[in-house]
Design a protein around this motif. Structure first.
Motif, PDB file in Angstrom:
ATOM      1  N   HIS A 128       0.868  -1.248   0.122  1.00  0.00           N
ATOM      2  CA  HIS A 128       0.055   0.121  -0.065  1.00  0.00           C
ATOM      3  C   HIS A 128       0.950   1.280  -0.058  1.00  0.00           C
ATOM      4  N   ARG A 129       0.764   2.057  -1.088  1.00  0.00           N
ATOM      5  CA  ARG A 129       1.559   3.312  -1.120  1.00  0.00           C
ATOM      6  C   ARG A 129       1.068   4.400  -0.667  1.00  0.00           C
ATOM      7  N   GLN A 130      -0.119   4.670  -1.081  1.00  0.00           N
ATOM      8  CA  GLN A 130      -0.726   5.969  -0.774  1.00  0.00           C
ATOM      9  C   GLN A 130      -2.252   5.946  -1.230  1.00  0.00           C
ATOM     10  N   ASP A 131      -3.018   6.819  -0.836  1.00  0.00           N
ATOM     11  CA  ASP A 131      -4.562   6.653  -1.174  1.00  0.00           C
ATOM     12  C   ASP A 131      -4.720   7.857  -2.261  1.00  0.00           C
ATOM     13  N   ILE A 132      -5.730   7.697  -3.065  1.00  0.00           N
ATOM     14  CA  ILE A 132      -6.325   8.675  -3.987  1.00  0.00           C
ATOM     15  C   ILE A 132      -7.729   9.353  -3.193  1.00  0.00           C
ATOM     16  N   VAL A 133      -7.532  10.538  -3.011  1.00  0.00           N
ATOM     17  CA  VAL A 133      -8.518  11.243  -2.268  1.00  0.00           C
ATOM     18  C   VAL A 133      -9.452  12.155  -3.575  1.00  0.00           C
ATOM     19  N   MET A 134     -10.894  12.301  -3.177  1.00  0.00           N
ATOM     20  CA  MET A 134     -11.523  12.939  -4.203  1.00  0.00           C
ATOM     21  C   MET A 134     -12.034  14.509  -3.495  1.00  0.00           C
ATOM     22  N   LEU A 135     -11.900  15.376  -4.346  1.00  0.00           N
ATOM     23  CA  LEU A 135     -12.374  16.686  -3.838  1.00  0.00           C
ATOM     24  C   LEU A 135     -13.398  17.233  -4.671  1.00  0.00           C
ATOM     25  N   GLU A 136     -14.143  18.306  -4.431  1.00  0.00           N
ATOM     26  CA  GLU A 136     -15.095  18.779  -5.177  1.00  0.00           C
ATOM     27  C   GLU A 136     -15.469  20.122  -4.811  1.00  0.00           C
ATOM     28  N   ARG A 137     -16.033  20.949  -5.791  1.00  0.00           N
ATOM     29  CA  ARG A 137     -16.194  22.308  -5.732  1.00  0.00           C
ATOM     30  C   ARG A 137     -17.437  22.516  -6.306  1.00  0.00           C
ATOM     31  N   SER A 138     -18.542  23.416  -5.716  1.00  0.00           N
ATOM     32  CA  SER A 138     -19.627  23.979  -6.515  1.00  0.00           C
ATOM     33  C   SER A 138     -19.871  25.161  -6.201  1.00  0.00           C
ATOM     34  N   GLY A 139     -20.703  26.038  -7.093  1.00  0.00           N
ATOM     35  CA  GLY A 139     -20.960  27.410  -6.965  1.00  0.00           C
ATOM     36  C   GLY A 139     -20.268  28.224  -7.837  1.00  0.00           C
ATOM     37  N   ARG A 140     -20.269  29.496  -7.812  1.00  0.00           N
ATOM     38  CA  ARG A 140     -19.640  30.396  -8.644  1.00  0.00           C
ATOM     39  C   ARG A 140     -18.321  30.355  -8.653  1.00  0.00           C
ATOM     40  N   PRO A 141     -17.641  30.902 -10.074  1.00  0.00           N
ATOM     41  CA  PRO A 141     -16.203  30.771 -10.319  1.00  0.00           C
ATOM     42  C   PRO A 141     -15.456  31.770  -9.484  1.00  0.00           C
ATOM     43  N   LEU A 142     -14.316  31.698  -9.414  1.00  0.00           N
ATOM     44  CA  LEU A 142     -13.346  32.511  -8.789  1.00  0.00           C
ATOM     45  C   LEU A 142     -13.539  34.069  -9.436  1.00  0.00           C
ATOM     46  N   TYR A 233      -3.196  27.545 -10.035  1.00  0.00           N
ATOM     47  CA  TYR A 233      -4.149  28.405  -9.588  1.00  0.00           C
ATOM     48  C   TYR A 233      -4.715  29.129 -10.838  1.00  0.00           C
ATOM     49  N   THR A 234      -3.931  29.655 -11.739  1.00  0.00           N
ATOM     50  CA  THR A 234      -4.177  30.317 -12.844  1.00  0.00           C
ATOM     51  C   THR A 234      -5.150  29.471 -13.686  1.00  0.00           C
ATOM     52  N   LEU A 235      -4.815  28.253 -14.294  1.00  0.00           N
ATOM     53  CA  LEU A 235      -5.449  27.510 -14.947  1.00  0.00           C
ATOM     54  C   LEU A 235      -6.775  26.919 -14.460  1.00  0.00           C
ATOM     55  N   VAL A 236      -6.780  26.575 -13.080  1.00  0.00           N
ATOM     56  CA  VAL A 236      -7.960  26.157 -12.459  1.00  0.00           C
ATOM     57  C   VAL A 236      -8.943  27.329 -12.298  1.00  0.00           C
ATOM     58  N   ALA A 237      -8.386  28.516 -12.184  1.00  0.00           N
ATOM     59  CA  ALA A 237      -9.543  29.599 -12.035  1.00  0.00           C
ATOM     60  C   ALA A 237      -9.989  30.244 -13.581  1.00  0.00           C
ATOM     61  N   ASP A 238      -9.173  30.158 -14.564  1.00  0.00           N
ATOM     62  CA  ASP A 238      -9.617  30.043 -15.944  1.00  0.00           C
ATOM     63  C   ASP A 238     -10.672  28.817 -16.301  1.00  0.00           C
ATOM     64  N   LEU A 239     -10.378  27.686 -15.762  1.00  0.00           N
ATOM     65  CA  LEU A 239     -11.243  26.583 -16.085  1.00  0.00           C
ATOM     66  C   LEU A 239     -12.571  26.878 -15.540  1.00  0.00           C
ATOM     67  N   LEU A 263      -2.897  19.280  -2.681  1.00  0.00           N
ATOM     68  CA  LEU A 263      -4.159  19.444  -1.571  1.00  0.00           C
ATOM     69  C   LEU A 263      -4.510  20.835  -1.024  1.00  0.00           C
ATOM     70  N   ASN A 264      -3.245  21.546  -1.142  1.00  0.00           N
ATOM     71  CA  ASN A 264      -3.221  23.075  -0.538  1.00  0.00           C
ATOM     72  C   ASN A 264      -3.874  24.021  -1.729  1.00  0.00           C
ATOM     73  N   LEU A 265      -3.249  23.746  -2.789  1.00  0.00           N
ATOM     74  CA  LEU A 265      -3.910  24.395  -4.102  1.00  0.00           C
ATOM     75  C   LEU A 265      -5.521  24.339  -4.008  1.00  0.00           C
ATOM     76  N   TYR A 266      -5.929  23.012  -4.049  1.00  0.00           N
ATOM     77  CA  TYR A 266      -7.460  22.876  -4.325  1.00  0.00           C
ATOM     78  C   TYR A 266      -8.151  23.427  -3.192  1.00  0.00           C
ATOM     79  N   ARG A 267      -7.769  23.337  -1.988  1.00  0.00           N
ATOM     80  CA  ARG A 267      -8.451  23.983  -0.855  1.00  0.00           C
ATOM     81  C   ARG A 267      -8.305  25.496  -0.960  1.00  0.00           C
ATOM     82  N   LYS A 268      -7.311  25.904  -1.351  1.00  0.00           N
ATOM     83  CA  LYS A 268      -7.320  27.442  -1.675  1.00  0.00           C
ATOM     84  C   LYS A 268      -8.336  27.899  -2.774  1.00  0.00           C
ATOM     85  N   ILE A 269      -8.604  27.097  -3.639  1.00  0.00           N
ATOM     86  CA  ILE A 269      -9.586  27.464  -4.719  1.00  0.00           C
ATOM     87  C   ILE A 269     -10.932  27.080  -4.275  1.00  0.00           C
TER      88      ILE A 269
END
Length: 285
Positions: A128-142, A233-239, A263-269
């Motif tokens: 067992h090397r690591q886990d894959i975790v799922m994150l989600e975001r809903s609502g208006r863009p940045l 951050y720039t690419l996800v905000a644009d996305l 993980l820190n990037l996605y939480r920040k977004i």
């Protein structure tokens, strides 16, 4: 290869597609790798092995390497005619032998979505090397984010894929790299695929695919020398802006449990970690 008296192991061929499709639909134990290709697309790329009893397919295992010497378990299915551990042991032994004939030194990996697969992998001495975790975001863009100096963002084109594969290989360790072949299949499936570049040089990219709830950020990669500039951050905000124009409000992403930077990037977004997590097992042959 004969195993015992009644069980035969052989490579899958194109004429096996229909019976394999039925087995995938009806089999009580089915593992499909999360991939740009369907399991049956790998027929003809070894190892893709079938176990037969009385000329009837009772199980299948596919772990063809891509990229390089990384061999994900892309398919394992058992019909239930024979015990699960028996068919797994036979097919896994045959697959290991085939990889050894290719020169050995392969890293075989699997994302264990089911408890029964975790049990098989542990019994076969996968770690067992690591886990894959799922994150989600809903609502208006940045709110609109100023681009880093000299950086522009544009839609990815087919002719960009070779350099995108280069960025991907530099950004990730071999286990998580996408080959050019994989990216050639990923690109047509994208709902949005974009690049960040400076003076015509591609520094980062993202590919996002549609899903029933909205979209999934399937890939985000930044050249090592460009990390820390805010390009992810720039690419996800644009996305998010581009998805909003399509009235898509929900975005998911997954990453490794030990990838603190991501993980820190996605939480920040504004993403939140869900309860979904899946263990990654590896076997070094």
């Amino acid at each position: 290869m004969a195993v015992g008296i009644a069980l035969q192991v052989r490579p899958a061929v194109l004429t096996d597609q229909s019976p394999l499709a039925r087995l995938l639909h009806l089999g009580p134990q089915v593992h499909r790798h999360l991939d740009w290709r369907t399991p049956l697309d790998w027929i003809g790329t070894p190892p893709f092995l079938l176990a037969e009893q009385n000329q009837r397919i009772v199980a299948a295992l596919a772990c063809p390497p891509d990229p390089g010497r990384i061999a994900w378990i892309r398919l394992f299915v058992n019909s239930g005619v024979l015990p699960l551990d028996e068919t797994w042991a036979v097919l896994w032994q045959a697959a290991r032998q085939e990889l050894d004939r290719k020169g050995g030194g392969f890293l075989v990996a699997a994302i264990a979505l089911q408890a029964w697969l975790r049990d098989l992998l542990q019994e076969a001495h996968f770690d067992h090397r690591q886990d894959i975790v799922m994150l989600e975001r809903s609502g208006r863009p940045l709110d609109e984010v100023p681009l880093p100096e000299g950086i522009s963002v544009r839609l990815m084109m087919t002719y960009d894929l070779p350099v995108v594969a280069e960025v991907d290989a530099l950004a990730f360790e071999p286990l998580w790299q996408n080959s050019l072949s994989a990216l050639n299949r990923a690109y047509p499936q994208a709902v949005v695929a974009t690049l960040a570049e400076k003076e015509g040089r591609v520094l980062a990219y993202q590919i996002s695919t549609p899903n029933p709830l909205g979209a999934h950020l399937a890939r985000l990669a930044v050249r090592p020398e460009a990390q820390g500039l805010g390009l992810g951050y720039t690419l996800v905000a644009d996305l998010l802006q581009r998805l909003a124009q399509r009235n898509i409000q929900h975005l998911t992403v997954n990453t490794q449990s030990d990838n603190v930077t991501s993980l820190n990037l996605y939480r920040k977004i504004g993403f939140r970690v869900t309860d979904e997590h899946y263990p990654v097992y590896v076997f070094e042959g």
